[in-house]
Enzyme design. Sequence first.
Site, PDB file in Angstrom:
ATOM      1  N   ASP A   1      -1.976   6.622  -3.184  1.00 16.74           N
ATOM      2  CA  ASP A   1      -0.896   5.796  -2.644  1.00 16.74           C
ATOM      3  C   ASP A   1      -0.457   4.756  -3.678  1.00 16.74           C
ATOM      4  OD1 ASP A   1      -3.104   4.160  -2.521  1.00 16.74           O
ATOM      5  OD2 ASP A   1      -2.584   3.270  -0.594  1.00 16.74           O
TER       6      ASP A   1
ATOM      7  N   ASP B   1      -5.689   2.857  -3.534  1.00 17.55           N
ATOM      8  CA  ASP B   1      -6.947   2.899  -2.781  1.00 17.55           C
ATOM      9  C   ASP B   1      -7.065   4.137  -1.908  1.00 17.55           C
ATOM     10  OD1 ASP B   1      -5.046   2.000  -1.023  1.00 17.55           O
ATOM     11  OD2 ASP B   1      -6.126   0.201  -0.386  1.00 17.55           O
ATOM     12  N   ARG B   2      -5.933   4.791  -1.607  1.00 18.96           N
ATOM     13  CA  ARG B   2      -6.009   6.012  -0.794  1.00 18.96           C
ATOM     14  C   ARG B   2      -5.997   7.258  -1.673  1.00 18.96           C
ATOM     15  NH1 ARG B   2      -2.566   5.476   4.719  1.00 18.96           N
ATOM     16  NH2 ARG B   2      -3.227   3.376   5.247  1.00 18.96           N
TER      17      ARG B   2
ATOM     18  N   ASP C   1      -0.959   1.549  -4.226  1.00 19.13           N
ATOM     19  CA  ASP C   1      -1.920   0.631  -4.839  1.00 19.13           C
ATOM     20  C   ASP C   1      -3.245   1.295  -5.211  1.00 19.13           C
ATOM     21  OD1 ASP C   1      -2.420   0.873  -2.073  1.00 19.13           O
ATOM     22  OD2 ASP C   1      -3.600  -0.956  -2.065  1.00 19.13           O
TER      23      ASP C   1
ATOM     24  N   SER D   1       0.793  -1.224   0.000  1.00 19.78           N
ATOM     25  CA  SER D   1       0.000   0.000   0.000  1.00 19.78           C
ATOM     26  C   SER D   1       0.830   1.281   0.000  1.00 19.78           C
ATOM     27  CB  SER D   1      -0.954  -0.036   1.181  1.00 19.78           C
ATOM     28  OG  SER D   1      -1.808   1.053   1.121  1.00 19.78           O
ATOM     29  N   HIS D   2       0.764   2.026   1.085  1.00 20.12           N
ATOM     30  CA  HIS D   2       1.420   3.332   1.180  1.00 20.12           C
ATOM     31  C   HIS D   2       2.844   3.208   1.725  1.00 20.12           C
ATOM     32  CE1 HIS D   2      -0.425   2.187   4.897  1.00 20.12           C
ATOM     33  NE2 HIS D   2       0.428   2.958   5.535  1.00 20.12           N
TER      34      HIS D   2
ATOM     35  N   LYS E   1     -11.585   0.635  -0.739  1.00 19.02           N
ATOM     36  CA  LYS E   1     -11.581   2.074  -0.935  1.00 19.02           C
ATOM     37  C   LYS E   1     -10.969   2.367  -2.298  1.00 19.02           C
ATOM     38  CE  LYS E   1      -7.517   2.656   2.060  1.00 19.02           C
ATOM     39  NZ  LYS E   1      -7.217   1.380   2.704  1.00 19.02           N
TER      40      LYS E   1
END
Length: 589
Positions: free
Chosen positions: A317, A321-322, A319, A144-145, A418
Site C-alpha cells: 500500500d 505496511d500492507r 505507506d 495508508s491505502h 506491520k
Amino acid sequence: KILNNYLTLKLYQFHYPFEFIVRAISIRMSLTSITVPTTPFGDQKPGTSGLRKKVAVFMQKHYTENFIQSILDAQKDKTKGCTLIVGGDGRYFTTQSINIIIRIASANAVHKLIIGRRGLLSTPAVSSLIRTHKCLGGIVLTASHNPGGIRNDFGIKYNIENGGPAPDQMTDEIYELTGKIKEYKITPDLDCDFQQPGVQQFEVDGREFVVEVIDPVDDYIQLMKSIFDFKKLSNLLSGTETSPPFNVLLDSMNGVTGVYVKRIFLEELGSNQDSAVHIIPLDNFGEIHPDPNLTYAKELVDKVREDSKFDLGAAFDGDGDRNMIIGKNAFFVTPSDSLAVIANNLDCIPYFQTHGVHGFARSMPTGAAVDRVAQKLNKEMFEVPTGWKYFGNLMDAGRLSLCGEESFGTGSDHIREKDGIWAVLAWLSIIAHKQMSVEEILKEHWKIYGRNYFTRYDYEECESEAANKMMNHLESLIDDKNTVGKNFTSCGKTYVIKQIDNFSYVDPIDNSVAKNQGIRVLFEDGSRLIYRLSGTGSSGATIRVYIDSYEKSETTADAQAILKPLVNIGLEISKLKAFTGREEPTVIT
Ligand code: G16
C-alpha cells in the site's frame, strides 16, 4: 559556533561525501516563535490509525496546525528537548505539512527532527527509526491505502516511543485537546530544506533546534539484513549455476515502498529489473488506489496470471505496511493464511532462531488459521481488536513474536508496525528453505491443519445514517433472547447461532479495555460472521462483513463458492441491502 559548524561539516563529509558541499554548512539562524490564536475543529478524532481526511480539510487555515499542536501537547513535558521522526508516503500535502511540523515543533522546544529525504519514510521505517534512535515518537504522514492527490486523502498519525501507533488513551487525549485548543506556537520564519540528506541547525527562542534529513532506506535495510539471510535470498532471486532465478513481480503502486524495493530487491538481492513496477513514489500514486487487494492491485494480478514466468507477485500500500501475496498464475494467499504459513515456518528466518518464538496474535475478524498453528506449536495465542496498536503491549512484554490482520497486514516484534517488505522477505525465506512453490506450501499447510475459508465484503461510502442503523439492528439482536439457537439455511446448508456479542478486549498487560469492536455472530460449527464499520475512511461509512469458516478436510475448493451460503445468511441477518440499498459489495477480498 565555529567548532560546532566544523564538526558538523566533518561528520557530514564522512556520511555523505558527494553531497556535503551543498548541504554541509550548518545554518545557525536566530529565530523567534509566536503564538497564534485558533479555535477548535470538531472533527479531529483519530480513527483506527490516525486522522484521515480529504486534503482540502487539512488545507483549511489552522487545521493541520491545531492537530500537530495537540499531538505535542499530549506529550506534556516530554516534548521539551525530545527527538521525533517525521516522514510518510509522499502523498499530496506532505511537503506543506512537514513545513508546519518543523515550525511548530521548533516553537514547542522539540530539540531535533529526523526527517526522511523528500519527506519519504515508510510506516515500518518510521517505527524502526523511533526504536533505533530512542526517540520520543514519530509523526507519520499518510492515509495508508486511501487514494492520494489534491482531491483525495491525507493523514497524520502519531507513533509512540516503542515505535507503534499511539494507543487509545493517547489518541483520546489528543482528540480532547483538539476540542479545546485556543492557540498554537509556531516559528513562522523557519525555512528548512528536506530534499537532500544533511544536518541543519537553528536557534529558536535561544534554544538549539536541529533538523537531520536522512536517506529513507539506510536504517531499514540494515534491520532487514539483521533479520533475513540476504545471501540465501539473493541466490533464490538471481539464481545460481544449478537453479534458475525465482521470478517475482512487486507492485509498489507508486507508494513509498518503491524506494525500498529498488534498493533491497533490485540492487541488493539482484532481482531482474523487470521484477518491480510503479516504484516511483508519486503524490497522487499515479491515480492508482494503493490498496493491495484483488480489486485495486488487479494490474499485478492480471500480469502474474498471464505470464507464467512469475513465481510470486506482491503488492504494497501507499505507506508500505500492507502486503498482498500471490503465487504463480495469481494463486491468491489470504492474509489470514499468509499469517498462519509464516507462523508455521518461522524456523526458516534467522531472526527467530536467535530471538526465539513467543506468542502469536491476530485481530478478531482475521481468519483463525493461525490459532491452529499456535495450538500445535504450543504457543500463546491472542485475539485483539482491529488495529496494530493493540499488538504493541504484548510485544513489549515479550509475549508476542508474530501477528497479522485480514486487512493485509503481517509483522513481527522486529518493530511495532506491520511491515509489507518484511512479509515478502519472510515468504521468500520460506520458499528458499522449502524449495516449494507458493501453492504447494499452502496446500501442504491445509493438509496438516485443515482450511479456514475467509472472505471480506466491503460496502464503501454508504450513507453514515444507514450504516449506523444497520449496526443498531445487529446490536438489538444481542439483547433478543430468540437469537441464540436460531437456524439459517442457504444453498442447502444450515447454520445455527451459538453466540452473538459486540467484541470487547481487555489488554492483558495494562488492563485497558476496548469496547464495541465489532458484532460477532458465532455458529455452532465454528463459522463466524463479523460486522464492523471501517475506521480508516474519510467520507461516508464503509461497512465490512467478514466471513470465516473452517473445513477440516476440504482443501482445494474455491473459497467464494464455499462461503456463499454464509454470505447469504450474513446479508439476511444484517438486512444490509434493506438498510443501505446496496445490492453488491464494492470490494471482495
Ligand atoms: C489500519 C490499521 C490496521 C487495521 C486497519 C483496519 O491499517 O493500521 O491495523 O487493520 O486500519 O482498517 P479499517 O478500520 O478500515 O477496517 P492502515 O494500513 O490503513 O494503517
